[in-house]
Write an enzyme that holds these catalytic residues in place. Structure first.
Site, PDB file in Angstrom:
ATOM      1  N   LYS A  57      56.176  38.811  29.012  1.00 29.33           N
ATOM      2  CA  LYS A  57      56.422  38.857  30.465  1.00 29.33           C
ATOM      3  C   LYS A  57      55.471  37.946  31.216  1.00 29.33           C
ATOM      4  CE  LYS A  57      57.531  43.796  30.204  1.00 29.33           C
ATOM      5  NZ  LYS A  57      57.029  45.126  30.619  1.00 29.33           N
ATOM      6  N   HIS A 110      38.607  31.003  11.571  1.00 32.55           N
ATOM      7  CA  HIS A 110      39.104  32.250  10.954  1.00 32.55           C
ATOM      8  C   HIS A 110      37.915  32.912  10.242  1.00 32.55           C
ATOM      9  CE1 HIS A 110      41.574  35.146   9.087  1.00 32.55           C
ATOM     10  NE2 HIS A 110      42.529  34.393   8.587  1.00 32.55           N
ATOM     11  N   ARG A 167      48.120  39.302   5.101  1.00 29.25           N
ATOM     12  CA  ARG A 167      46.823  39.786   4.627  1.00 29.25           C
ATOM     13  C   ARG A 167      45.868  40.194   5.745  1.00 29.25           C
ATOM     14  NH1 ARG A 167      48.980  37.005   0.860  1.00 29.25           N
ATOM     15  NH2 ARG A 167      49.521  35.763   2.657  1.00 29.25           N
ATOM     16  N   THR A 168      45.717  39.345   6.754  1.00 31.41           N
ATOM     17  CA  THR A 168      44.678  39.623   7.743  1.00 31.41           C
ATOM     18  C   THR A 168      44.972  40.936   8.468  1.00 31.41           C
ATOM     19  OG1 THR A 168      44.288  37.273   7.954  1.00 31.41           O
ATOM     20  CG2 THR A 168      43.382  38.666   9.683  1.00 31.41           C
ATOM     21  N   ARG A 187      44.882  37.630  16.764  1.00 30.92           N
ATOM     22  CA  ARG A 187      45.314  36.345  16.178  1.00 30.92           C
ATOM     23  C   ARG A 187      46.265  35.695  17.170  1.00 30.92           C
ATOM     24  NH1 ARG A 187      47.639  35.061  10.217  1.00 30.92           N
ATOM     25  NH2 ARG A 187      45.401  35.169   9.833  1.00 30.92           N
TER      26      ARG A 187
HETATM   27  C1  NCD Z   1      45.319  31.730   6.479  1.00 28.97           C
HETATM   28  C2  NCD Z   1      45.459  31.626   7.984  1.00 28.97           C
HETATM   29  O1  NCD Z   1      46.160  32.420   8.605  1.00 28.97           O
HETATM   30  O2  NCD Z   1      44.822  30.733   8.512  1.00 28.97           O
HETATM   31  N1  NCD Z   1      45.811  32.915   5.948  1.00 28.97           N
HETATM   32  C3  NCD Z   1      45.014  34.027   5.916  1.00 28.97           C
HETATM   33  O3  NCD Z   1      44.638  34.575   6.924  1.00 28.97           O
HETATM   34  N2  NCD Z   1      44.616  34.471   4.716  1.00 28.97           N
HETATM   35  C4  NCD Z   1      45.762  30.535   5.742  1.00 28.97           C
HETATM   36  C5  NCD Z   1      47.136  29.967   5.993  1.00 28.97           C
HETATM   37  O4  NCD Z   1      47.905  30.489   6.788  1.00 28.97           O
HETATM   38  O5  NCD Z   1      47.438  28.972   5.347  1.00 28.97           O
END
Ligand code: NCD
Length: 307
Positions: A84, A133, A55-56, A105
């Site tokens: 590397k 997040h 999703r993100t 991320r």
């Molecule tokens: C979450 C995350 O990556 O922290 N997912 C997201 O971005 N919607 C929640 C999860 O991974 O459980």
């Protein structure tokens, strides 16, 4: 101060009125997306994903593409020079030579802040380890606002892995700045919310919290139930994960205990913590969250690019 040129690493980076600006822009984009179809033309978004994501990453990419911008990026640390031994700072300094904005991320807590200090372009934290997040929080606040009509005076149950769940940490830190929020933290002893998050609740706008272990006991009093996945990848020990993973399962029988107007939220991905039979319940809003997330990110990109 404008949002242009700034980074978004944790919820307190923006003030409440700045959140309001982003929400109202997101609503305008949602109402007439065609008016924004070329707003980010000629701009490039980089997605630097050192950890898995559906999703993100896709919602950022979809957001940028729907604004008429372009995207580039990698997914998985083996597909960049991190393999590397390159540092995050060097990677983002490089990316900043090509892109106008980047989402990162990374499994290490604090990594997005390090990236923001080196980059010289707006950096958005798409999740740093078990820490924060903030764009999931934008999505969550937007959903609460549209489903409950307010961000104040709410009883919010957060259930599952409150220790490693970064979406929970960010949501609590943002919500406790609104008046009269009561948090009910539902988790096993081992997966309780970290102390720094509890300290922030105590400093909030009259927010309070209570820690409980049984979901059934508190379901009847909640306005919102925010379910989370047990974060397998953050456990040091497989046995602990196996013991805790199915501790909470929301199903149709438990939903009978909940108020008629309670909403069920989840950042997704779900594993077993919400039975699929709950999806048909009108109180389940987790797929609406996904949709809101793209508009929230469109508004965020526009604001940080200053277009
Ligand atoms: C979450 C995350 O990556 O922290 N997912 C997201 O971005 N919607 C929640 C999860 O991974 O459980």
């Amino acid at each position: 101060m404008t949002l242009q040129g700034r980074s978004f690493i944790e919820p307190p980076d923006f003030a409440e009125d700045e959140y309001e600006k982003i929400f109202s822009l997101a609503e305008r984009v949602m109402a007439s997306p065609q008016d924004y179809a070329e707003s980010a033309k000629g701009r490039l978004l980089a997605t630097l994903f050192y950890e898995p994501s559906t999703r993100t990453r896709f919602s950022f990419e979809a957001a940028m593409l729907k604004l008429g911008g372009q995207v580039m990026g990698f997914s998985g640390e083996n597909s960049s020079s991190a393999a590397k031994g390159e540092s995050i700072s060097d990677t983002v300094r490089t990316v900043a030579c090509y892109a106008d904005i980047a989402v990162i991320r990374h499994p290490k807590e604090g990594s997005a802040r390090v990236a923001a200090m080196a980059a010289g372009i707006p950096i958005v934290n798409g999740g740093d380890g078990g820490h924060q997040h903030p764009t999931q929080t934008l999505t969550d606040l937007m959903t609460i606002r549209s489903e409950k009509g307010r961000l104040t005076g709410l009883k919010v149950g957060l259930c599952g892995d409150l220790k490693f769940g970064r979406t929970v940490h960010s949501l609590v830190r943002a919500l406790c700045r609104y008046e009269g929020i009561e948090f009910i933290l539902i988790s096993p002893e081992e997966l309780r919310v970290p102390d720094y998050v509890k300290a922030e609740i105590r400093r909030g706008c009259g927010s309070v919290y209570r820690e409980v272990e049984r979901m059934q006991d508190v379901l009847p009093e909640l306005d919102i139930l925010y379910m989370t996945r047990v974060q397998k990848e953050r456990f040091f020990n497989e046995d602990d994960y196996v013991r805790l993973k199915d501790r909470y399962v929301l199903d149709a029988v438990k939903m009978k205990l909940a108020p008629k107007d309670m909403i069920v939220m989840h950042p997704l991905p779900r594993v077993n913590e919400i039975a699929t039979e709950v999806d048909a319940d009108p109180r389940a809003v987790y797929f609406k969250q996904v949709r809101n997330g793209m508009y929230a990110r469109m508004a965020l990109i526009l604001s940080l690019l200053g277009v």
